[in-house]
Design an enzyme around this catalytic site. Structure first.
Site, PDB file in Angstrom:
ATOM      1  N   GLN A  78       7.581   6.637   9.910  1.00  0.00           N
ATOM      2  CA  GLN A  78       6.330   6.190  10.527  1.00  0.00           C
ATOM      3  C   GLN A  78       6.412   6.253  12.049  1.00  0.00           C
ATOM      4  OE1 GLN A  78       5.736   2.736   7.263  1.00  0.00           O
ATOM      5  NE2 GLN A  78       4.138   2.686   8.814  1.00  0.00           N
ATOM      6  N   GLU A 113      -5.563  -2.457   8.467  1.00  0.00           N
ATOM      7  CA  GLU A 113      -4.800  -3.558   7.906  1.00  0.00           C
ATOM      8  C   GLU A 113      -5.616  -4.835   7.738  1.00  0.00           C
ATOM      9  OE1 GLU A 113      -1.778  -3.060  10.814  1.00  0.00           O
ATOM     10  OE2 GLU A 113      -0.661  -1.716   9.519  1.00  0.00           O
ATOM     11  N   ARG A 148       1.173  -3.396   5.578  1.00  0.00           N
ATOM     12  CA  ARG A 148      -0.251  -3.207   5.835  1.00  0.00           C
ATOM     13  C   ARG A 148      -0.818  -4.350   6.680  1.00  0.00           C
ATOM     14  NH1 ARG A 148      -4.155   0.285   2.220  1.00  0.00           N
ATOM     15  NH2 ARG A 148      -5.792   0.517   3.733  1.00  0.00           N
ATOM     16  N   CYS A 149      -0.098  -4.660   7.755  1.00  0.00           N
ATOM     17  CA  CYS A 149      -0.619  -5.652   8.688  1.00  0.00           C
ATOM     18  C   CYS A 149       0.105  -5.476  10.000  1.00  0.00           C
ATOM     19  CB  CYS A 149      -0.404  -7.076   8.182  1.00  0.00           C
ATOM     20  SG  CYS A 149       1.306  -7.606   8.227  1.00  0.00           S
TER      21      CYS A 149
END
Lengths: 805, 277
Positions: A236, A759, A383-384
């Site tokens: 990522q 997110e 996802r945040c």
């Protein structure tokens, strides 16, 4: 129609720029199975790596015998810590200032830890040989509870013996990592002492895992002739990986090329550096052949980065009328065997100090204690943005708990405590400056959209019916108003391993008026190639369809910190707009030259520069692009390109109002989401269709986490949820319909006003689902019950409340 | 998730398949749809030298619906059970249950023979077959024999089938038209085994009740059936709760499973009774 006759609106529409629900350009290849993922990469002479992993959660490694494995035909090497030690690579630094074993060095600290790495001609031989590596273990006492770990005599990290100072300050115990304090402790405790009402609760956000569809993997290829290492991987943050590989391997950074090909979801799981990467690089350097390593699903769930595992004790003070006067939180954070959290360096608990949420709370205090246990390391932002889901869940549960204590409607309690629109920019008690927001407008719109009053009336009737024996189903109304903090971040306070968290974009316009843009980020499904082209289209007037996006190759893309924490649009999206804006002045000079007027006598008009007062005299960007390459313009270099490295002045603060209506069967614990309404305010909306898709995906992951997904351990430290039979991933069947909605409050400091959205739905979704479960049982006396709310835990609530007769 | 090496066999008839089993003894195993065996092989919890694939054997295919008896070839897939209209008319319970097994992709491959022969207490078909009083045809070196589904299961993964036998056909008596049938299953998600499941037939003064994944075998209770036949639902449920022996797992503790078993059974009974003539 031609360029002369089209209205500006028609010309703008043709660009498919910002605001257009443009279809995703990536999907042409993904829907045809033509994506190119790490495991699709095949190189000549490629070898395969496989790990031998510890079956024990805590054990001494007495010996590792590789003879039987090495005797298998086709096995090239078996690496252990002993082999890596001379290179100094048996341990590696973590993103959190700790270090982590690459291969077991004398002991193992979690089940699934990497002990040896087998390299073979194919993955079948590697798997067979891994079975034959004979490891002798001596079991040690296992600590899976962070509270026990802080009291235990058992020393997990013997390598840190005697070190009372960690990367984030003093260590209070041999299993303690750090204490992080924010806010004003004394003032907060004074407020709690004098308050009309104080609600206190322990809120646990359980351990779970991002579980991307594609697991982690890499292909390392060392070219011994050129001395150049090419590393393909599920990264990522490819640029940061290059720098890390250079720092720990000693290879010069210009001799390392990192490529992130298509990535099948990341959700934070692919931010960190894993043993598989290090071992593959070493194996390729040793053998001179490319080496591929791809985890299987169980390895992914057991050993790569988990998320959450925060025990949050909260106290919230208020007046009798419901005005919140103070917030106190102490968090015990279970980090596993090594502190491998992925957070900006100065934030060992991420942005947990956003835990005052959407509310105007005058004074607050937060302390977080990080603890070692015999669990897998990690602690990533699934996802945040860093620990924002934990913060949002904490405050949204505490609001509900306070509403119970005050005997007040939780929607009204929120309304009277929201930060008001006129208070922005708002300075929070825990140190953040919220950029913009209009919470009351969003909240009222949401309540009206679901007919909140009607739902409460229906719920009241349902309770009557239940008490009268007419139904065994309860109705829960789950409310959430969340505020995210994303777009890390300003270099002055955000870095990872010393690398400032800016991001970048380089735009090159080709002679025919098409373009390529390269960014420091990397899409894992977010649709960057679609949306970033739209930003450029609106900024410089070339059609989005004529703009190629390229990310993930460190030899060609400008340096950036990658994609996680909803930072791509806030940071790289800003860089994209700024790079485009750097191109415009030169384009203006070219246009003026071609139109034979002064630079100041032309003005921008959607996709062209036109002579002021004479709009029929213009040069389109397409014409300007060609001129940049074929005209000798006095005082101007040929070509048309720009690069921007953007250091954001602040974070962005997306927010939203989510409401979940859930039916609950008290006899079986089964649940059904009847309605889910999601209002998101992510500032300027670049592509409404992609936003909607992000919300659908994020709420579905939130549903999974709230209603069943967990990484559970038994008391021996065995992972109980190591396959997708037990680790809950919703299928279409379990996924409800969602209604999406929006308000638009642009970020005042972002070049295009965008805030990021990927997110938000996970941050807001989890408390909405969980609050729905709690709300259903509130009339029967429930105050707090920990997630995940699977059938048996919901049944346990009902049973505990005496609802089974 | 990579299995150890094995020899692959693909015989064209039952006799050849049995021959391979005789030759290799417990080194060999048959594979039908593979949805239980292949994951076990990938986890290296099942390792065998010889894998005998039954899919090329035509004798193991086909659904025959007679007036008194339905016969299913062992290699009939769950998908075929669902889409066969004659079967759905004769014994609607089979379609209702098959629709609750896994997901469409699995049901295209998963077979009824594999489901009943494997002896996995999580599988739905064994309890269903006990409820229906089916019998299993076993073919071995000494010819064929028939074993009642109610006598077939001994413990988890242990059945009356000998190592050199293959379960080849299933015969099911067609229940009377006025017998109501229902299959009720609670599960955590699509693709999961049952937290508790119940197969119920009731009507005409008779009843049969079986439950799934609440012991190390499916549980058919003669006593529970007798209570239900007499119209005593509470007695039926109590008898069944006596007969089951669930263990705690990720689905929940024993106390929860027993409670849910009773709820699921009552719901199945309600639905079956509402369908009785």
């Amino acid at each position: 129609m031609n360029d002369q006759t089209m209205t500006p609106e028609e010309r703008a529409a043709n660009l498919k720029g910002m605001g257009c629900a443009r279809k995703r350009v990536e999907d042409v290849r993904f829907t045809q199975g033509k994506g190119n993922y790490v495991d699709d990469i095949k190189l000549d002479g490629m070898l395969f790596g496989a790990f031998v992993r510890s079956p024990y959660a805590h054990a001494r490694v007495v010996s590792v015998n590789k003879d039987a494995a090495l005797a298998v035909p086709g096995v090239v090497a078996v690496l252990t810590a002993e082999d890596l030690a001379p290179l100094g690579l048996h341990w590696m630094p973590t993103l959190a200032g700790d270090k982590q074993m690459v291969l077991a060095d004398g002991k193992v600290l979690f089940q699934g830890q990497e002990v040896a790495y087998v390299v073979a001609e194919n993955r079948y031989i590697a798997a067979d040989a891994a079975e034959l590596v004979d490891v002798e273990y001596e079991e040690l006492p296992v600590l899976t509870d962070p509270f026990e770990a802080l009291k235990s005599d058992v020393v997990l990290r013997e390598d840190l013996a005697g070190q009372t100072e960690g990367a984030h300050g003093p260590r209070k115990h041999h299993n303690h990592i750090f204490t992080w304090e924010q806010g004003d402790k004394d003032a907060t405790e004074a407020v709690l002492g004098e308050a009309d009402v104080v609600a206190e609760e322990m809120v646990y956000y359980h351990r779970t895992h991002p579980c991307p569809l594609e697991t982690c993997g890499c292909v390392a290829s060392m070219d011994k002739v050129t001395g150049k290492l090419t590393l393909y991987g599920t990264f990522q943050a490819p640029h940061a990986i290059r720098t890390v590989v250079s720092l720990i391997s000693g290879l010069a950074e210009h001799n390392i090329r990192v490529i992130s090909p298509d990535i099948g979801g990341g959700f934070g799981n692919k931010v960190g550096a894993y043993a598989g990467y290090v071992c593959s690089v070493v194996a390729s350097i040793v053998t001179g052949q490319p080496v591929k390593w791809v985890e299987n699903r169980m390895e992914n769930l057991m050993s790569t980065a988990f998320a959450r595992d925060y025990w949050m004790r909260g106290k919230i003070a208020a007046t009798k009328a419901g005005k919140i006067t103070g917030l106190w939180c102490h968090t015990t954070a279970d980090h596993g065997g090594f502190d491998a959290c992925a957070d900006p360096t100065k934030f060992p608990a991420g942005f947990m100090n956003i835990c005052t949420g959407s509310y105007d709370i005058p004074v607050a205090y937060l302390a977080v204690d990080g603890v070692y246990t015999n669990k897998a390391p990690g602690g990533v932002a699934y996802r945040c943005s860093f620990r924002v889901t934990e913060a949002a869940y904490f405050i949204e549960r505490m609001i509900e708990v306070l509403a119970i204590k005050l005997n007040m409607d939780a929607a009204e309690l929120r309304r009277i405590n929201f930060i008001k629109a006129e208070q922005f920019p708002y300075q929070s008690a825990l140190g953040w400056e919220y950029d913009s927001g209009d919470y009351h407008t969003a909240w009222d719109k949401a309540l009206k959209a679901v007919d909140y009053e009607g739902l409460r009336a229906e719920q009241a009737q349902r309770i009557e019916d239940f008490k009268a024996g007419k139904t065994r189903k309860l109705l829960g109304i789950g409310l959430t108003h969340f505020t995210e903090i994303v777009g890390a971040g300003p270099v002055k306070n955000c870095d990872i391993l010393g690398l400032g968290m800016f991001d970048s974009c380089e735009i090159r316009i080709h002679p025919t008026g098409s373009a390529i843009a390269r960014l420091g980020t990397i899409s894992q499904g977010q649709g960057h190639a679609t949306t970033f082209a739209q930003i450029i289209a609106s900024e410089i007037g070339l059609p989005a369809d004529d703009i190629t996006l390229e990310e993930g190759d460190t030899d060609t893309a400008p340096y950036g910190l990658g994609t996680y924490g909803s930072r791509s649009t806030p940071v790289a999206g800003a860089a994209t707009a700024m790079a485009a804006r750097k191109i415009r002045p030169k384009a203006q000079m070219i246009a003026a030259y071609l139109l034979e007027v002064h630079d100041n006598d032309v003005e921008w008009d959607v996709d062209r520069f036109a002579v002021k007062g004479a709009p029929e005299r213009f040069k389109t960007m397409k014409e300007i692009a060609f001129a940049a390459y074929n005209q000798a313009i006095p005082g101007l270099e040929p070509g048309l390109e720009a690069v921007s490295y953007y250091d954001p002045p602040n974070m962005t603060y997306p927010f939203g109002a989510y409401i979940c209506v859930m039916e609950i069967d008290v006899d079986t614990g089964e649940w059904e989401v009847r309605q889910f309404y999601a209002l998101d305010d992510c500032g300027t909306r670049i592509n409404p269709m992609i936003i909607e898709g992000q919300v659908h995906g994020g709420v579905t992951e939130a549903l999974a986490i709230a209603m069943g997904q967990e990484i559970a351990y038994d008391e021996m430290g065995n992972v109980k949820t190591g396959t997708l039979m037990d680790f809950f991933i919703p299928t279409a069947w379990e996924t409800p319909n969602y209604t999406t909605d929006h308000t638009v409050t642009p970020s005042p400091h972002h070049p295009i006003g965008a805030k990021g959205v990927g997110e938000s739905p996970n941050v807001g979704g989890v408390p909405a689902f969980s609050n729905a479960v709690h709300d259903a049982f509130r009339p029967f006396g429930l105050v707090q019950s920990h997630m995940p709310h699977d059938h048996w835990r919901i049944w346990k609530i009902a049973n505990g409340l005496g609802m089974h007769g | 998730m990579i299995p150890a090496g094995f020899e692959y066999h693909r015989p064209g008839d039952i006799a050849s398949a049995i021959g391979i089993l005789q030759e290799h003894g417990d080194e060999a195993r048959v594979i039908a749809g593979g949805h239980s065996l292949i994951p076990m092989m990938k986890l290296r919890m099942a390792e065998m030298g010889h894998l005998v694939d039954l899919q090329a054997i035509d004798e193991l295919k086909g659904i025959e619906v007679g007036s008194d008896t339905v016969t299913l070839g062992a290699m009939v897939t769950q998908h075929e059970l669902i889409t066969h209209d004659g079967l759905a008319t004769a014994i609607p319970l089979i379609r209702e249950a098959a629709l609750q097994i896994a997901d469409p992709q699995v049901r295209y491959m998963g077979t009824v023979g594999g489901n009943v022969a494997n002896g996995d207490p999580g599988n739905d078909m064994p309890g269903l077959m006990q409820c229906l009083n089916a019998s299993f045809e076993l073919s071995g070196p000494d010819g064929k024999r028939s074993v009642a589904a109610r006598d077939f299961y001994e413990a988890a993964y242990f059945t009356a089938r000998e190592d050199e036998e293959i379960l080849t056909r299933i015969s099911i008596p067609v229940p009377g038209a006025d017998v109501g049938q229902a299959y009720e299953k609670q599960k955590r998600k699509i693709g999961d085994y049952a937290t508790a499941a119940a197969a119920v037939m009731v009507g005409n003064g008779t009843a049969s009740v079986a439950m799934t994944n609440l012991a190390d075998t499916p549980i058919w209770s003669e006593e529970a059936g007798a209570w239900l036949a007499g119209g005593n639902v509470d007695g039926c449920v109590a008898a069944m709760l006596d007969a089951i022996d669930p263990v705690a797992d990720n689905r929940g503790p024993v106390e929860f499973k027993k409670h849910v078993a009773a709820v699921v059974l009552r719901r199945a009974i309600d639905r079956a009774q509402s369908r009785a003539g």
